[in-house]
Design a protein around this motif. Structure first.
Motif, PDB file in Angstrom:
ATOM      1  N   MET A   1       1.105  -1.309   0.274  1.00  0.00           N
ATOM      2  CA  MET A   1       0.288  -0.104   0.248  1.00  0.00           C
ATOM      3  C   MET A   1       0.759   0.754  -0.273  1.00  0.00           C
ATOM      4  SD  MET A   1      -3.285  -0.820   0.320  1.00  0.00           S
ATOM      5  CE  MET A   1      -2.807  -2.089  -1.216  1.00  0.00           C
ATOM      6  N   VAL A   2       1.443   1.147   0.428  1.00  0.00           N
ATOM      7  CA  VAL A   2       2.985   2.561   0.523  1.00  0.00           C
ATOM      8  C   VAL A   2       3.121   3.005  -0.621  1.00  0.00           C
ATOM      9  CG1 VAL A   2       5.175   3.237   0.979  1.00  0.00           C
ATOM     10  CG2 VAL A   2       3.987   1.929   3.069  1.00  0.00           C
ATOM     11  N   PRO A   3       3.960   2.282  -2.030  1.00  0.00           N
ATOM     12  CA  PRO A   3       3.950   2.886  -3.157  1.00  0.00           C
ATOM     13  C   PRO A   3       2.532   3.205  -3.968  1.00  0.00           C
ATOM     14  CG  PRO A   3       4.081   0.319  -3.280  1.00  0.00           C
ATOM     15  CD  PRO A   3       4.203   0.772  -1.827  1.00  0.00           C
ATOM     16  N   LEU A   4       1.782   2.910  -3.573  1.00  0.00           N
ATOM     17  CA  LEU A   4       0.418   2.747  -4.274  1.00  0.00           C
ATOM     18  C   LEU A   4      -0.329   4.078  -3.632  1.00  0.00           C
ATOM     19  CD1 LEU A   4      -2.628   1.153  -5.593  1.00  0.00           C
ATOM     20  CD2 LEU A   4      -3.410   1.287  -3.721  1.00  0.00           C
ATOM     21  N   ILE A   5      -0.231   4.071  -1.978  1.00  0.00           N
ATOM     22  CA  ILE A   5      -0.611   5.736  -1.995  1.00  0.00           C
ATOM     23  C   ILE A   5       0.284   6.968  -2.173  1.00  0.00           C
ATOM     24  CG2 ILE A   5      -1.176   7.085   0.031  1.00  0.00           C
ATOM     25  CD1 ILE A   5      -3.401   4.582  -0.629  1.00  0.00           C
ATOM     26  N   ALA A   6       2.232   6.982  -2.576  1.00  0.00           N
ATOM     27  CA  ALA A   6       2.984   7.921  -2.539  1.00  0.00           C
ATOM     28  C   ALA A   6       2.119   7.810  -4.455  1.00  0.00           C
ATOM     29  CB  ALA A   6       3.784   6.973  -3.081  1.00  0.00           C
ATOM     30  N   ALA A   7       1.845   7.315  -5.104  1.00  0.00           N
ATOM     31  CA  ALA A   7       1.493   7.217  -6.289  1.00  0.00           C
ATOM     32  C   ALA A   7       0.116   7.935  -6.741  1.00  0.00           C
ATOM     33  CB  ALA A   7       1.622   5.709  -7.601  1.00  0.00           C
ATOM     34  N   MET A   8      -0.619   7.848  -6.043  1.00  0.00           N
ATOM     35  CA  MET A   8      -2.288   8.110  -6.128  1.00  0.00           C
ATOM     36  C   MET A   8      -2.335   9.494  -6.083  1.00  0.00           C
ATOM     37  SD  MET A   8      -4.771   7.180  -3.433  1.00  0.00           S
ATOM     38  CE  MET A   8      -5.196   8.571  -1.984  1.00  0.00           C
ATOM     39  N   SER A   9      -1.167  10.433  -5.528  1.00  0.00           N
ATOM     40  CA  SER A   9      -1.571  11.910  -6.318  1.00  0.00           C
ATOM     41  C   SER A   9      -0.955  12.457  -7.166  1.00  0.00           C
ATOM     42  CB  SER A   9      -1.011  12.460  -4.793  1.00  0.00           C
ATOM     43  OG  SER A   9      -1.099  12.223  -3.462  1.00  0.00           O
ATOM     44  N   VAL A  10       0.388  12.246  -7.407  1.00  0.00           N
ATOM     45  CA  VAL A  10       0.532  11.765  -8.531  1.00  0.00           C
ATOM     46  C   VAL A  10       0.548  11.291 -10.155  1.00  0.00           C
ATOM     47  CG1 VAL A  10       3.005  12.107  -9.696  1.00  0.00           C
ATOM     48  CG2 VAL A  10       2.995  11.020  -7.323  1.00  0.00           C
ATOM     49  N   GLY A  11      -0.784  10.410 -10.011  1.00  0.00           N
ATOM     50  CA  GLY A  11      -0.836   9.587 -11.103  1.00  0.00           C
ATOM     51  C   GLY A  11      -1.614  10.668 -12.109  1.00  0.00           C
ATOM     52  N   PRO A  12      -3.285  11.300 -10.984  1.00  0.00           N
ATOM     53  CA  PRO A  12      -4.079  12.465 -11.391  1.00  0.00           C
ATOM     54  C   PRO A  12      -3.215  13.388 -12.291  1.00  0.00           C
ATOM     55  CG  PRO A  12      -4.717  11.404  -9.136  1.00  0.00           C
ATOM     56  CD  PRO A  12      -3.244  10.957  -9.858  1.00  0.00           C
ATOM     57  N   LEU A  13      -1.994  13.533 -11.811  1.00  0.00           N
ATOM     58  CA  LEU A  13      -1.713  15.080 -12.402  1.00  0.00           C
ATOM     59  C   LEU A  13      -0.558  14.583 -13.882  1.00  0.00           C
ATOM     60  CD1 LEU A  13      -0.027  16.841  -9.437  1.00  0.00           C
ATOM     61  CD2 LEU A  13      -1.668  17.509 -10.704  1.00  0.00           C
ATOM     62  N   LEU A  14      -0.143  13.437 -14.344  1.00  0.00           N
ATOM     63  CA  LEU A  14       0.041  12.778 -15.371  1.00  0.00           C
ATOM     64  C   LEU A  14      -0.523  13.212 -16.839  1.00  0.00           C
ATOM     65  CD1 LEU A  14       1.739   9.643 -14.202  1.00  0.00           C
ATOM     66  CD2 LEU A  14       3.276  11.611 -14.442  1.00  0.00           C
ATOM     67  N   ALA A  15      -0.006  13.584 -17.832  1.00  0.00           N
ATOM     68  CA  ALA A  15      -0.935  13.360 -18.949  1.00  0.00           C
ATOM     69  C   ALA A  15      -0.843  12.097 -19.368  1.00  0.00           C
ATOM     70  CB  ALA A  15      -0.547  14.149 -19.728  1.00  0.00           C
ATOM     71  N   TRP A  16      -2.290  11.972 -20.260  1.00  0.00           N
ATOM     72  CA  TRP A  16      -2.169  10.719 -21.157  1.00  0.00           C
ATOM     73  C   TRP A  16      -1.519  10.838 -22.348  1.00  0.00           C
ATOM     74  CZ3 TRP A  16      -5.899   7.937 -19.011  1.00  0.00           C
ATOM     75  CH2 TRP A  16      -6.944   7.853 -18.414  1.00  0.00           C
ATOM     76  N   LYS A  17      -1.116   9.140 -22.446  1.00  0.00           N
ATOM     77  CA  LYS A  17       0.451   8.917 -23.616  1.00  0.00           C
ATOM     78  C   LYS A  17       1.728   9.398 -23.293  1.00  0.00           C
ATOM     79  CE  LYS A  17       0.456   8.490 -28.345  1.00  0.00           C
ATOM     80  NZ  LYS A  17      -0.135   8.837 -29.445  1.00  0.00           N
ATOM     81  N   ARG A  18       2.153  10.348 -22.517  1.00  0.00           N
ATOM     82  CA  ARG A  18       3.146  10.680 -23.012  1.00  0.00           C
ATOM     83  C   ARG A  18       3.459  11.714 -21.296  1.00  0.00           C
ATOM     84  NH1 ARG A  18       8.140   9.156 -24.800  1.00  0.00           N
ATOM     85  NH2 ARG A  18       7.166   8.208 -26.371  1.00  0.00           N
ATOM     86  N   ALA A  19       3.642  11.610 -20.488  1.00  0.00           N
ATOM     87  CA  ALA A  19       4.188  12.754 -18.957  1.00  0.00           C
ATOM     88  C   ALA A  19       5.297  12.862 -19.169  1.00  0.00           C
ATOM     89  CB  ALA A  19       2.794  12.293 -18.096  1.00  0.00           C
ATOM     90  N   ASP A  20       5.432  14.929 -18.296  1.00  0.00           N
ATOM     91  CA  ASP A  20       6.733  15.089 -17.340  1.00  0.00           C
ATOM     92  C   ASP A  20       6.709  14.354 -16.403  1.00  0.00           C
ATOM     93  OD1 ASP A  20       8.783  16.213 -16.557  1.00  0.00           O
ATOM     94  OD2 ASP A  20       8.166  17.949 -16.841  1.00  0.00           O
TER      95      ASP A  20
END
Length: 664
Positions: free
Chosen positions: A398-417
């Motif tokens: 769950m640690v990496p899941l929660i850590a990535a939970m806030s980052v994922g919605p800020l990434l663009a589709w297909k390719r992101a920075d």
């Protein structure tokens, strides 16, 4: 007469389910519209008949009709009305009737509101749903008939299990079954899509609202069960990794993965094969949970330990449904197109990581729950798998899941920075550090894992808020424009933010109650005082009195802090003479930041007048259930999105010019 009406309605529902399971499916294969159209009235008729049957059983409980065996075994004339009604589903037969009622309700809802579904897909979905209904209706009529009469009728019943006579348990099963059974809709959509050989973004948009509704119901059901275990059982905890708890948690984990996977199918036409498999496995886990609590393999207040024949029936149904769906998947899945490609660092990549971690967590819970039962079944010895195993294996996932939970919605589709997304979360990072330092100061240190839990909770909560402010350009654009963006934001986006923030609140509650709980166990006599977490509790007296269908032994404790009176607490021990069982009612004083929890135990032998008492102080524990309610609200807000209700996004507002009128 009413019970016979309920029984006949159940038989009629079986015949309607048989019609719904066959004719529309044949009609879809032949392209016969008339046969496909049979699905709608059959689905509505099946739901109506099961509702009549359920109401007939409820009537028997309300009027205490002790000529019905099910009422005799699970009710009593002195029982409060709430628990008479709750007794309908507080037993095996009645709960299975509720199970098929919710199953038929979902099918009826698709029949009534699935206007945008292609006729062939709709017919196949309702046929698959009816096949599940046929199996369970046969199961009820053949092995679990709730309308069996008893002659001569006894004067009174044997009462419902006292542990189930509680508001939390009155509402917990309906929500839980709504989630369990609701995932059957995702299963039906998946099998129907495999039969048609077509999975596209439109399919994902159709399946998501039904999955979202089931997920929201299951979230609330699990929260209510946890809340009940916390205040009713008197042990001071809220989760024990009990096999029956895990039976509901596994489909929740898989359903969460399914919700996120369906987003990729809808937005990018990718992960189609995986999403279909998840839909099948999620409902399979619901069936496994049904088997566990009804096969007699578990001993739990939640479980209905009945004769093995019933367990074999459900096991056979589980094998047939899962094997049939997986065989169809094996045949059809290779022909599905891969869909859009994407880079690992992208919104799709974050959702794939989400699915991998959730699926691994589900497999971990599955293994820890079923492995001891499997060894016991083959006489290979007994193995105890409890909280230490699950805490050591589940939490690291769950640690990496929660850590990535806030980052994922800020990434663009297909390719992101990734660096750009992280830079937008700098304020969330600062607030997270402040929260960790605050916890360090408030609790004078603490386990490292507790501080990590606080960090994850703050990161999830503030990350969700920052993602929302980024969408509406708060503080980066005029307030009028930010308001316009906020109003125009899809409700699914609002729902995601609310649900993610709720997860952060719940994690904070779990962390605080686990890491900083204080416990005191002692023998107290009237007049004694005890200290806990800066509070003082004075034991004043014990009073015995009859209430409804039980005898109450009520303690009176005066709570104060620094000499200032705060509250009077009344823990109870209840004795139910009909069932000859006792229960513990904890007294809890909450300020919504922490709970003070008092349990009155058995009177000590020897005539000393002392009572075993247990005192607990739980920091942040109310936030667990507040967070779960917030998550459910987020699911409901997402469910109200126009795309899910109507099938298309909101129509863009345009300046409308008057339509010129033709000259006469």
């Amino acid at each position: 007469m009413i019970p016979e009406l309920g029984h006949y309605a159940l038989v009629l529902a079986l015949f309607l389910a048989l019609v719904q399971a066959t004719l529309p499916l044949i009609g879809a294969a032949r392209g016969d519209i008339a046969w496909m159209d049979v699905a709608k009235p059959a689905a509505i008729g099946q739901f109506t008949m099961i509702l009549v049957s359920f109401l007939a059983l409820t009537y028997a409980y309300v009027v205490s009709d002790f000529s019905v065996l099910n009422v005799v075994q699970n009710s009593h004339s002195m029982k409060p009305m709430l628990y008479k009604v709750a007794g309908v589903w507080g037993n095996h037969e009645g709960s299975m009737l509720l199970w098929v009622l919710i199953l038929a309700m979902f099918g009826g809802a698709v029949a009534l509101f699935g206007h945008n579904l292609p006729p062939t897909l709709k017919a196949r979905v309702l046929s698959v749903q009816a096949m599940i209904g046929v199996a369970f209706l046969l199961f009820i009529i053949a092995t679990s008939n709730p309308f069996i009469r008893v002659d001569p009728a006894p004067l009174d019943g044997t009462d419902l299990n006292p542990l189930l006579q509680d508001p939390g348990l009155a509402f917990h099963p309906p929500f839980l079954y709504f989630g369990y059974v609701g995932f059957s809709m995702a299963f039906s959509f998946a099998v129907a899509a495999l039969i048609e050989g077509r999975v596209d973004p439109a399919w994902a948009r159709w399946v998501r609202p039904w999955t979202l509704a089931a997920w929201s119901g299951l979230t609330m059901g699990i929260a209510l069960g946890s809340w009940w275990a916390y205040y009713e059982l008197g042990w001071g905890g809220w989760w024990f990794w009990d096999p029956v708890e895990n039976a509901s948690f596994m489909p929740w984990l898989a359903g969460t993965a399914l919700l996120h996977s369906a987003i990729v199918v809808e937005k990018r036409d990718a992960l189609k094969s995986w999403t279909i498999l998840l839909a099948i496995l999620t409902f399979t886990l619901s069936l496994i949970g049904t088997f566990l609590v009804r096969s007699g393999v578990l001993t739990s207040v939640h479980a209905f330990a009945v004769d093995p024949a019933r367990g074999v029936f459900i096991l056979a149904l589980l094998v047939i449904a899962t094997a049939g769906a997986l065989l169809l998947y094996a045949i059809r899945a290779p022909s599905m197109k891969m869909g859009g490609l994407f880079a690992p660092i992208s919104r799709e990549g974050a959702l794939v990581l989400n699915n991998l971690l959730l699926s691994t967590a589900t497999a971990t819970v599955f293994l820890g729950t079923l492995y001891p039962l499997f060894l016991d079944a083959i006489d290979a010895g007994k193995v105890s798998v409890g909280p230490p195993f699950f805490n050591a294996t589940f939490i690291p996932l769950m640690v990496p899941l929660i850590a990535a939970m806030s980052v994922g919605p800020l990434l663009a589709w297909k390719r992101a920075d990734l660096a750009g997304a992280l830079s937008r979360l700098k304020f969330a990072a600062v607030l997270t550090v402040i929260c960790v330092l605050g916890a360090l100061y408030a609790y004078q240190g603490g386990p490292v894992m507790a501080l990590l839990g606080v960090a994850l909770a703050a990161w999830a909560f503030f990350g969700a808020i920052i993602e929302l402010t980024d969408r509406i350009k708060l503080f980066r654009a005029p307030l009028a424009e930010s308001w316009r963006r906020a109003v125009g934001l899809p409700r699914s986006s609002w729902g995601m933010t609310i649900a993610h923030a709720g997860m952060g609140v719940a994690i904070a509650g779990m962390t605080g109650s686990a890491a900083w709980m204080t416990e005191r166990i002692q023998v107290m006599r009237p007049g004694d005082t005890a200290q806990i977490a800066g509070y003082e509790l004075r034991f004043d007296q014990v009073e015995e009195r009859p209430i409804a269908n039980y005898q109450a032994k009520t303690g009176t404790f005066t709570l104060s802090r620094n000499g200032e009176f705060l509250a009077t607490l009344h823990p109870e021990e209840r004795w139910f003479p009909v069932s000859r069982m006792s229960t513990t009612e904890a007294a809890i004083r909450t300020n919504w930041v922490s709970d003070l929890y008092v349990v009155l135990g058995q009177e000590q032998q020897g005539g000393t007048g002392g009572y075993a008492t247990r005192l607990y102080h739980h920091p942040l524990v109310p936030w667990i259930w507040i967070g779960c309610v917030i998550m459910m609200i987020g699911g409901c807000v997402s469910l109200s999105d126009r795309r899910f209700r109507i099938g298309v996004p909101a129509r863009a507002k345009r300046d409308r010019q008057p339509t010129p009128q033709p000259a006469e």
